[in-house]
Design a protein around this motif. Structure first.
Motif, PDB file in Angstrom:
ATOM      1  N   LEU A   1       0.832  -1.338  -0.112  1.00 40.75           N
ATOM      2  CA  LEU A   1      -0.102  -0.058  -0.047  1.00 40.75           C
ATOM      3  C   LEU A   1       0.740   1.160   0.007  1.00 40.75           C
ATOM      4  O   LEU A   1       0.424   2.124  -0.688  1.00 40.75           O
ATOM      5  CB  LEU A   1      -0.965  -0.125   0.988  1.00 40.75           C
ATOM      6  CG  LEU A   1      -1.861  -1.157   1.323  1.00 40.75           C
ATOM      7  CD1 LEU A   1      -2.777  -1.247   2.638  1.00 40.75           C
ATOM      8  CD2 LEU A   1      -2.742  -0.833   0.068  1.00 40.75           C
ATOM      9  N   GLY A   2       1.957   1.085   0.693  1.00 35.61           N
ATOM     10  CA  GLY A   2       2.764   2.472   0.860  1.00 35.61           C
ATOM     11  C   GLY A   2       2.454   3.208   1.848  1.00 35.61           C
ATOM     12  O   GLY A   2       1.063   2.846   2.595  1.00 35.61           O
ATOM     13  N   PRO A   3       3.230   3.971   2.654  1.00 37.41           N
ATOM     14  CA  PRO A   3       3.016   4.722   3.952  1.00 37.41           C
ATOM     15  C   PRO A   3       1.495   5.584   3.764  1.00 37.41           C
ATOM     16  O   PRO A   3       0.891   5.669   4.713  1.00 37.41           O
ATOM     17  CB  PRO A   3       4.233   5.553   4.012  1.00 37.41           C
ATOM     18  CG  PRO A   3       5.254   5.014   3.450  1.00 37.41           C
ATOM     19  CD  PRO A   3       4.655   4.346   2.192  1.00 37.41           C
ATOM     20  N   ALA A   4       1.667   6.255   2.910  1.00 38.61           N
ATOM     21  CA  ALA A   4       0.360   7.423   2.609  1.00 38.61           C
ATOM     22  C   ALA A   4      -0.972   6.455   2.764  1.00 38.61           C
ATOM     23  O   ALA A   4      -1.878   6.933   3.411  1.00 38.61           O
ATOM     24  CB  ALA A   4       0.529   8.027   1.400  1.00 38.61           C
ATOM     25  N   GLN A   5      -1.020   5.569   2.107  1.00 28.59           N
ATOM     26  CA  GLN A   5      -2.295   4.820   1.876  1.00 28.59           C
ATOM     27  C   GLN A   5      -2.529   4.133   3.226  1.00 28.59           C
ATOM     28  O   GLN A   5      -3.742   4.163   4.020  1.00 28.59           O
ATOM     29  CB  GLN A   5      -2.427   3.632   0.807  1.00 28.59           C
ATOM     30  CG  GLN A   5      -2.667   4.182  -0.559  1.00 28.59           C
ATOM     31  CD  GLN A   5      -3.273   3.194  -1.412  1.00 28.59           C
ATOM     32  OE1 GLN A   5      -4.505   2.719  -1.318  1.00 28.59           O
ATOM     33  NE2 GLN A   5      -2.677   2.839  -2.454  1.00 28.59           N
ATOM     34  N   LEU A   6      -1.735   3.384   3.786  1.00 27.59           N
ATOM     35  CA  LEU A   6      -1.614   2.630   5.043  1.00 27.59           C
ATOM     36  C   LEU A   6      -2.075   3.652   6.314  1.00 27.59           C
ATOM     37  O   LEU A   6      -3.014   3.251   6.953  1.00 27.59           O
ATOM     38  CB  LEU A   6      -0.358   1.974   5.368  1.00 27.59           C
ATOM     39  CG  LEU A   6      -0.300   1.069   6.832  1.00 27.59           C
ATOM     40  CD1 LEU A   6      -1.483  -0.115   6.695  1.00 27.59           C
ATOM     41  CD2 LEU A   6       0.840   0.499   6.923  1.00 27.59           C
ATOM     42  N   LEU A   7      -1.941   4.993   6.226  1.00 30.22           N
ATOM     43  CA  LEU A   7      -1.835   5.748   7.242  1.00 30.22           C
ATOM     44  C   LEU A   7      -3.081   6.601   6.988  1.00 30.22           C
ATOM     45  O   LEU A   7      -3.936   7.017   7.884  1.00 30.22           O
ATOM     46  CB  LEU A   7      -0.777   6.761   7.651  1.00 30.22           C
ATOM     47  CG  LEU A   7       0.460   6.037   7.918  1.00 30.22           C
ATOM     48  CD1 LEU A   7       1.762   6.816   8.224  1.00 30.22           C
ATOM     49  CD2 LEU A   7       0.273   5.382   9.008  1.00 30.22           C
ATOM     50  N   GLY A   8      -3.532   6.936   5.920  1.00 25.46           N
ATOM     51  CA  GLY A   8      -4.737   7.595   5.327  1.00 25.46           C
ATOM     52  C   GLY A   8      -5.806   7.191   4.832  1.00 25.46           C
ATOM     53  O   GLY A   8      -6.778   8.075   4.719  1.00 25.46           O
ATOM     54  N   SER A   9      -5.731   6.009   4.103  1.00 23.98           N
ATOM     55  CA  SER A   9      -6.964   5.442   3.384  1.00 23.98           C
ATOM     56  C   SER A   9      -7.908   5.218   4.234  1.00 23.98           C
ATOM     57  O   SER A   9      -7.864   4.665   5.460  1.00 23.98           O
ATOM     58  CB  SER A   9      -6.397   4.359   2.539  1.00 23.98           C
ATOM     59  OG  SER A   9      -7.379   3.798   1.740  1.00 23.98           O
ATOM     60  N   SER A  10      -9.501   5.505   3.789  1.00 28.44           N
ATOM     61  CA  SER A  10     -10.356   4.992   4.640  1.00 28.44           C
ATOM     62  C   SER A  10     -11.049   3.829   4.085  1.00 28.44           C
ATOM     63  O   SER A  10     -12.132   3.522   4.377  1.00 28.44           O
ATOM     64  CB  SER A  10     -11.526   6.362   4.815  1.00 28.44           C
ATOM     65  OG  SER A  10     -11.707   6.598   3.203  1.00 28.44           O
ATOM     66  N   ARG A  11     -10.644   3.091   2.997  1.00 28.06           N
ATOM     67  CA  ARG A  11     -11.005   2.157   2.519  1.00 28.06           C
ATOM     68  C   ARG A  11     -11.257   0.821   3.448  1.00 28.06           C
ATOM     69  O   ARG A  11     -10.487   0.862   4.564  1.00 28.06           O
ATOM     70  CB  ARG A  11     -10.124   1.335   1.285  1.00 28.06           C
ATOM     71  CG  ARG A  11     -10.251   2.199   0.320  1.00 28.06           C
ATOM     72  CD  ARG A  11      -9.490   1.521  -1.159  1.00 28.06           C
ATOM     73  NE  ARG A  11      -8.060   1.509  -0.651  1.00 28.06           N
ATOM     74  CZ  ARG A  11      -7.292   0.608  -1.496  1.00 28.06           C
ATOM     75  NH1 ARG A  11      -7.770  -0.200  -2.522  1.00 28.06           N
ATOM     76  NH2 ARG A  11      -5.985   0.618  -1.288  1.00 28.06           N
ATOM     77  N   VAL A  12     -12.131   0.127   3.452  1.00 25.29           N
ATOM     78  CA  VAL A  12     -12.461  -0.794   4.580  1.00 25.29           C
ATOM     79  C   VAL A  12     -11.334  -1.827   4.702  1.00 25.29           C
ATOM     80  O   VAL A  12     -10.798  -2.015   6.018  1.00 25.29           O
ATOM     81  CB  VAL A  12     -13.857  -1.690   4.099  1.00 25.29           C
ATOM     82  CG1 VAL A  12     -13.979  -2.763   4.984  1.00 25.29           C
ATOM     83  CG2 VAL A  12     -15.223  -0.807   4.031  1.00 25.29           C
ATOM     84  N   GLY A  13     -10.657  -2.287   3.785  1.00 27.09           N
ATOM     85  CA  GLY A  13      -9.658  -3.348   3.874  1.00 27.09           C
ATOM     86  C   GLY A  13      -8.357  -2.668   4.707  1.00 27.09           C
ATOM     87  O   GLY A  13      -7.814  -3.280   5.737  1.00 27.09           O
ATOM     88  N   VAL A  14      -8.243  -1.498   4.210  1.00 19.49           N
ATOM     89  CA  VAL A  14      -6.998  -0.699   4.597  1.00 19.49           C
ATOM     90  C   VAL A  14      -7.254  -0.213   6.359  1.00 19.49           C
ATOM     91  O   VAL A  14      -6.304  -0.374   7.208  1.00 19.49           O
ATOM     92  CB  VAL A  14      -6.652   0.566   3.709  1.00 19.49           C
ATOM     93  CG1 VAL A  14      -5.422   1.284   4.490  1.00 19.49           C
ATOM     94  CG2 VAL A  14      -6.450   0.191   2.434  1.00 19.49           C
ATOM     95  N   ASP A  15      -8.422   0.073   6.522  1.00 17.30           N
ATOM     96  CA  ASP A  15      -9.016   0.352   7.788  1.00 17.30           C
ATOM     97  C   ASP A  15      -8.847  -0.818   8.646  1.00 17.30           C
ATOM     98  O   ASP A  15      -8.315  -0.793   9.913  1.00 17.30           O
ATOM     99  CB  ASP A  15     -10.293   0.883   7.827  1.00 17.30           C
ATOM    100  CG  ASP A  15     -10.730   1.608   9.271  1.00 17.30           C
ATOM    101  OD1 ASP A  15      -9.731   2.443   9.456  1.00 17.30           O
ATOM    102  OD2 ASP A  15     -11.744   1.326   9.846  1.00 17.30           O
ATOM    103  N   PHE A  16      -8.971  -1.917   8.270  1.00 15.84           N
ATOM    104  CA  PHE A  16      -9.016  -3.264   9.056  1.00 15.84           C
ATOM    105  C   PHE A  16      -7.720  -3.462   9.209  1.00 15.84           C
ATOM    106  O   PHE A  16      -7.367  -3.832  10.423  1.00 15.84           O
ATOM    107  CB  PHE A  16      -9.830  -4.367   8.191  1.00 15.84           C
ATOM    108  CG  PHE A  16      -9.859  -5.612   8.787  1.00 15.84           C
ATOM    109  CD1 PHE A  16     -11.200  -6.071   9.431  1.00 15.84           C
ATOM    110  CD2 PHE A  16      -8.646  -6.385   8.730  1.00 15.84           C
ATOM    111  CE1 PHE A  16     -11.179  -7.331   9.992  1.00 15.84           C
ATOM    112  CE2 PHE A  16      -8.791  -7.683   9.531  1.00 15.84           C
ATOM    113  CZ  PHE A  16      -9.905  -8.087   9.931  1.00 15.84           C
TER     114      PHE A  16
END
Length: 374
Positions: free
Chosen positions: A124-139
């Motif tokens: 995902l990369g740091p930006a997505q892992l820390l900032g994304s609100s997608r269900v899978g990433v949030d999980f």
């Protein structure tokens, strides 16, 4: 553990879940669904709870496998709403061993953080892992945060957390084990009071105050447990058991057994059928059964099959620990597969009185256990 259901085995260790854990799972799923998350959101929250408790099982398995390395079996692993519990047969013999066993659980969470975090960052990369609100990433992000919190919380220097055991192990490398336990327990109690005060009066967080109460009683119980073990130090089961005791067959009736109990002070009776031990019958169970059952019914209806089987070569401290864990005040003592004695908490207390008396008069004081219930 009472109120628990066995859901399988992992590494040869029974895995149990307490019914209140299922209540927590239902509360999270339904609560999320009814407060705007919808049933899809509720199922995601439920999946997160299951994933978290899978990490808890791995944490407890870390303790269990580290203990197995030193020849210490684990009775079972139980899942509760507040976490997991791995019940070891006994404490590690040396401070260095306790240190390894205590650190093994948090080390598992550190490995989970490293592996799951590394894979997530790579994909995902740091930006997505820390900032994304997608269900899978949030999980994934929530699961990483919970594992980090587990490491921090478990390393608090207070019983019953792993940090309290680490502190005691380090202290015990230089001072007496009992004194090390008392110091670690007092530090834990102080930390517990601080958590409760901060939770109630500063952050106004009742959960933090509840944790403080939990830690306080955990520290107190650990100190009492170790003090009790030290009472029995150096005494073997063979010195405390009854060698003259009555046994029953499973074909006896409740009425017959009640009559035998009136003529004996023995608190429990091993059941032997064709030379094979099957369980124990307790006075209290027979008395309770006779209130609702016919005296002509078989005594096997009230026989307990889960009473610990104590090896005759065992240390008394380990035997008492097994009896306390099983909530049994009596147990059969075995030499191989043959019952050779009966161990009762009452008899042990009398033995300790006799030992103290003997120490005070500088004379050996072994109690005549074989005739106590004659």
């Amino acid at each position: 553990m009472y109120g628990s259901w066995k859901i399988g085995r992992v590494a040869g260790i029974g895995l149990y879940v307490h019914w209140t854990f299922l209540l927590l799972l239902a509360w999270v799923v339904i609560g999320t669904a009814l407060t705007g998350g919808g049933w899809a959101g509720g199922l995601v929250s439920g999946a997160l709870i299951i994933a978290v408790f899978t990490c808890v099982v791995l944490h407890e398995l870390g303790h269990a496998l580290a203990a197995r390395r030193y020849g210490i079996p684990t009775r079972d692993i139980s899942l509760l709403p507040i976490g997991g519990v791995a019940r070891l047969e006994r404490l590690p013999d040396k401070p260095e061993q306790e240190l390894v066993v205590a650190l093994a659980g948090p080390a598992v969470n550190v490995v989970i953080l490293a592996v799951l975090g590394g894979i997530s960052l790579a994909i995902l990369g740091p930006a997505q892992l820390l900032g994304s609100s997608r269900v899978g990433v949030d999980f994934i992000r929530n699961l990483l945060m919970v594992n980090a919190a587990m490491v921090v919380f478990n390393m608090l220097p207070a019983f019953p957390m792993d940090g309290g055991r680490v502190l005691r192990a380090v202290l015990a490398m230089g001072i007496d084990y009992g004194r090390a336990t008392n110091i670690a327990a007092n530090i834990g109690k102080g930390l517990a009071v601080a958590l409760a005060i901060v939770g109630l009066f500063w952050l106004e967080n009742p959960i933090l105050a509840f944790i403080g109460v939990f830690v306080f009683f955990g520290a107190n119980n650990e100190a009492r447990f170790v003090a009790e073990r030290r009472k029995y130090q150096g005494i073997r089961v063979a010195d405390a058991m009854l060698t003259h005791f009555q046994t029953l067959s499973g074909f006896e009736t409740l009425g017959n057994v009640a009559g035998m109990m009136l003529r004996s002070l023995q608190p429990a009776f091993p059941v032997i059928n064709r030379g094979v031990y099957e369980g124990m019958v307790f006075r209290s169970d027979v008395a309770e059964a006779l209130q609702t059952r016919s005296p002509f019914e078989s005594v096997s209806l009230v026989m307990r099959r889960t009473v610990p089987r104590i090896p005759v070569t065992a240390e008394l401290s380990d035997a008492v620990g097994a009896m306390r864990a099983a909530q049994s005040d009596s147990a059969a003592v075995f030499d191989g597969v043959t019952p050779v004695g009966l161990l009762t908490l009452q008899n042990i207390d009398l033995l300790l009185v006799n030992v103290r008396r003997g120490a005070a008069t500088s004379t050996p004081g072994r109690i005549a256990t074989e005739s106590m219930y004659a």
